[in-house]
Design a protein around this motif. Sequence first.
Motif, PDB file in Angstrom:
ATOM      1  N   ASP A  50       0.814  -1.216   0.000  1.00 24.16           N
ATOM      2  CA  ASP A  50       0.000   0.000   0.000  1.00 24.16           C
ATOM      3  C   ASP A  50       0.847   1.265   0.000  1.00 24.16           C
ATOM      4  OD1 ASP A  50      -2.384  -1.486   0.112  1.00 24.16           O
ATOM      5  OD2 ASP A  50      -2.230  -1.647   2.292  1.00 24.16           O
ATOM      6  N   PHE A  51       2.105   1.147   0.447  1.00 23.01           N
ATOM      7  CA  PHE A  51       2.963   2.331   0.513  1.00 23.01           C
ATOM      8  C   PHE A  51       4.423   1.899   0.519  1.00 23.01           C
ATOM      9  CE2 PHE A  51       2.756   0.950   4.871  1.00 23.01           C
ATOM     10  CZ  PHE A  51       3.996   1.273   5.417  1.00 23.01           C
ATOM     11  N   VAL A  52       5.293   2.834   0.184  1.00 18.90           N
ATOM     12  CA  VAL A  52       6.737   2.612   0.347  1.00 18.90           C
ATOM     13  C   VAL A  52       7.245   3.633   1.356  1.00 18.90           C
ATOM     14  CG1 VAL A  52       7.075   1.645  -1.952  1.00 18.90           C
ATOM     15  CG2 VAL A  52       7.326   4.105  -1.608  1.00 18.90           C
ATOM     16  N   ASP A  53       8.298   3.268   2.039  1.00 15.57           N
ATOM     17  CA  ASP A  53       8.827   4.155   3.079  1.00 15.57           C
ATOM     18  C   ASP A  53       9.579   5.340   2.481  1.00 15.57           C
ATOM     19  OD1 ASP A  53       8.158   2.619   5.608  1.00 15.57           O
ATOM     20  OD2 ASP A  53       9.219   1.094   4.454  1.00 15.57           O
ATOM     21  N   LEU A  54      10.401   5.080   1.469  1.00 14.84           N
ATOM     22  CA  LEU A  54      11.225   6.132   0.874  1.00 14.84           C
ATOM     23  C   LEU A  54      11.131   6.018  -0.638  1.00 14.84           C
ATOM     24  CD1 LEU A  54      13.358   8.391   1.071  1.00 14.84           C
ATOM     25  CD2 LEU A  54      15.105   6.606   1.346  1.00 14.84           C
ATOM     26  N   TYR A  55      10.719   7.110  -1.286  1.00 15.01           N
ATOM     27  CA  TYR A  55      10.539   7.112  -2.739  1.00 15.01           C
ATOM     28  C   TYR A  55      11.491   8.116  -3.350  1.00 15.01           C
ATOM     29  CZ  TYR A  55       7.784   6.403  -7.029  1.00 15.01           C
ATOM     30  OH  TYR A  55       7.364   6.048  -8.286  1.00 15.01           O
ATOM     31  N   TYR A  56      12.420   7.583  -4.168  1.00  8.00           N
ATOM     32  CA  TYR A  56      13.451   8.419  -4.779  1.00  8.00           C
ATOM     33  C   TYR A  56      13.095   8.761  -6.233  1.00  8.00           C
ATOM     34  CZ  TYR A  56      17.101   6.776  -1.403  1.00  8.00           C
ATOM     35  OH  TYR A  56      17.875   6.465  -0.313  1.00  8.00           O
ATOM     36  N   LEU A  57      13.458   9.960  -6.631  1.00  6.14           N
ATOM     37  CA  LEU A  57      13.608  10.271  -8.049  1.00  6.14           C
ATOM     38  C   LEU A  57      14.964   9.715  -8.452  1.00  6.14           C
ATOM     39  CD1 LEU A  57      12.856  11.696 -10.706  1.00  6.14           C
ATOM     40  CD2 LEU A  57      13.867  13.787  -9.746  1.00  6.14           C
ATOM     41  N   GLU A 113      21.449  10.945  -7.385  1.00  6.18           N
ATOM     42  CA  GLU A 113      22.372  11.577  -8.336  1.00  6.18           C
ATOM     43  C   GLU A 113      21.916  12.993  -8.701  1.00  6.18           C
ATOM     44  OE1 GLU A 113      25.225  10.746  -9.030  1.00  6.18           O
ATOM     45  OE2 GLU A 113      25.431   8.566  -8.935  1.00  6.18           O
ATOM     46  N   VAL A 114      21.738  13.798  -7.676  1.00  8.55           N
ATOM     47  CA  VAL A 114      21.273  15.175  -7.857  1.00  8.55           C
ATOM     48  C   VAL A 114      22.406  16.134  -7.515  1.00  8.55           C
ATOM     49  CG1 VAL A 114      20.406  15.390  -5.492  1.00  8.55           C
ATOM     50  CG2 VAL A 114      19.349  16.733  -7.308  1.00  8.55           C
ATOM     51  N   VAL A 149      19.422  11.717   0.079  1.00  8.75           N
ATOM     52  CA  VAL A 149      19.998  11.763  -1.263  1.00  8.75           C
ATOM     53  C   VAL A 149      20.826  10.502  -1.436  1.00  8.75           C
ATOM     54  CG1 VAL A 149      21.798  12.839  -2.676  1.00  8.75           C
ATOM     55  CG2 VAL A 149      20.016  14.246  -1.636  1.00  8.75           C
ATOM     56  N   GLN A 150      20.638   9.834  -2.567  1.00 13.70           N
ATOM     57  CA  GLN A 150      21.410   8.640  -2.868  1.00 13.70           C
ATOM     58  C   GLN A 150      22.337   8.927  -4.049  1.00 13.70           C
ATOM     59  OE1 GLN A 150      20.602   4.272  -4.792  1.00 13.70           O
ATOM     60  NE2 GLN A 150      19.233   4.894  -3.130  1.00 13.70           N
ATOM     61  N   SER A 151      23.621   8.677  -3.852  1.00 10.27           N
ATOM     62  CA  SER A 151      24.604   8.845  -4.918  1.00 10.27           C
ATOM     63  C   SER A 151      25.693   7.805  -4.747  1.00 10.27           C
ATOM     64  CB  SER A 151      25.233  10.244  -4.896  1.00 10.27           C
ATOM     65  OG  SER A 151      24.327  11.227  -5.332  1.00 10.27           O
ATOM     66  N   GLY A 171      20.888  15.421 -16.175  1.00  6.55           N
ATOM     67  CA  GLY A 171      19.900  15.702 -15.145  1.00  6.55           C
ATOM     68  C   GLY A 171      20.191  16.936 -14.330  1.00  6.55           C
ATOM     69  N   HIS A 172      21.399  17.451 -14.439  1.00  9.12           N
ATOM     70  CA  HIS A 172      21.764  18.662 -13.699  1.00  9.12           C
ATOM     71  C   HIS A 172      21.429  19.929 -14.476  1.00  9.12           C
ATOM     72  CE1 HIS A 172      24.959  16.275 -11.198  1.00  9.12           C
ATOM     73  NE2 HIS A 172      23.726  15.889 -10.985  1.00  9.12           N
ATOM     74  N   GLN A 173      20.948  19.751 -15.708  1.00  6.63           N
ATOM     75  CA  GLN A 173      20.596  20.898 -16.539  1.00  6.63           C
ATOM     76  C   GLN A 173      19.080  21.077 -16.476  1.00  6.63           C
ATOM     77  OE1 GLN A 173      22.212  19.895 -20.355  1.00  6.63           O
ATOM     78  NE2 GLN A 173      24.266  19.543 -19.527  1.00  6.63           N
TER      79      GLN A 173
END
Length: 337
Positions: free
Chosen positions: A117-124, A156-157, A174-176, A328-330
Amino acid sequence: MKTRTLGRNGPEVSAIGFGAMVLSPGIYSPVNDEASIETLHQLLDLGINFIDTADIYGNGHNERLVGRAIRDRRDRVVLATKFGANVHEDGSHVRGLGRRDAVRKSIDASLQRLGLDFVDLYYLHRVDPATSIEETVGAMADLVREGKVRYVGLSEVSAALLRRAQAVHPITAVQSEYSLFSREPEAELLSTCRELGVGFVAYSPLGRGLLTGHIRRPEDLKPDDWRRGVPRFQGDNLKRNLQVVDALEVIAKRKGVTLSQLALAWLLHQGDDLVPIPGSRHAKNMEQNARAADVALDAKELEEINRVARGVAGERGNEMYMETIRSGHQQPAQPNA
């Protein structure tokens, strides 16, 4: 297992998490679903409760697999998944995945595959160069309000885009890529995360396998292994990088730990707001990795590790992979109308 808190007000997770990408086909080597589910169950028994997946891993296979594994033990898992990294057949980034309607379709599809029904952490997973970060994070914030997502993250932001995103909705993590072999976050991103109270999740913390000591030549990789096309694993670059590995092995043996444990312990010593997520198809490897949380390194040892780990050669990804990160940084200067 020791725990850490992700971000200023995020969830409490195991100090060592698990990157589930290795459990899907088409990444590194063949896999077996039943064995993978058993591995996931063993990880939970070890106290490793932070599991990271994504919709793109195995084209949905990974989410279905993880969902099957945790369905009857959901309360023991802090589950993260990601969206927005789909690519065309030529490897180029699919644009438009950050738009509001696309974000909603992505979470609904992920929840269906996971059976949750849900996720704990949702990343772009990758910033959409065709959509402002404000629109994407605004759509993710809607999912939090609707109860489909507990916390929002970015992968990767750039530091500049993280600031813009934080102005829309609190970013939990942030995940990188970050390891002794990939230290780009130290330039600006890590300090920005700490200023804003954002946790940091380090993927590929073992240098995509180089920091395990098991890769000594290109032939150690399967013919279809993605890493064969990565500059870091090729020719003179690989020779130079193996010299670094050998020097680190000397330190690890003197310390009485494995090379993997040394690399993970080094990461954990970079700040208590940082959580590495190594992956392995074998629970015994993850049990060994988990012990890194108990390895203490003093200032002299950290200085020596930093010194010998300088001079890593070659990009961490192939040309197309690196382009998806750079593009993605542009971003548009203002939110889309």
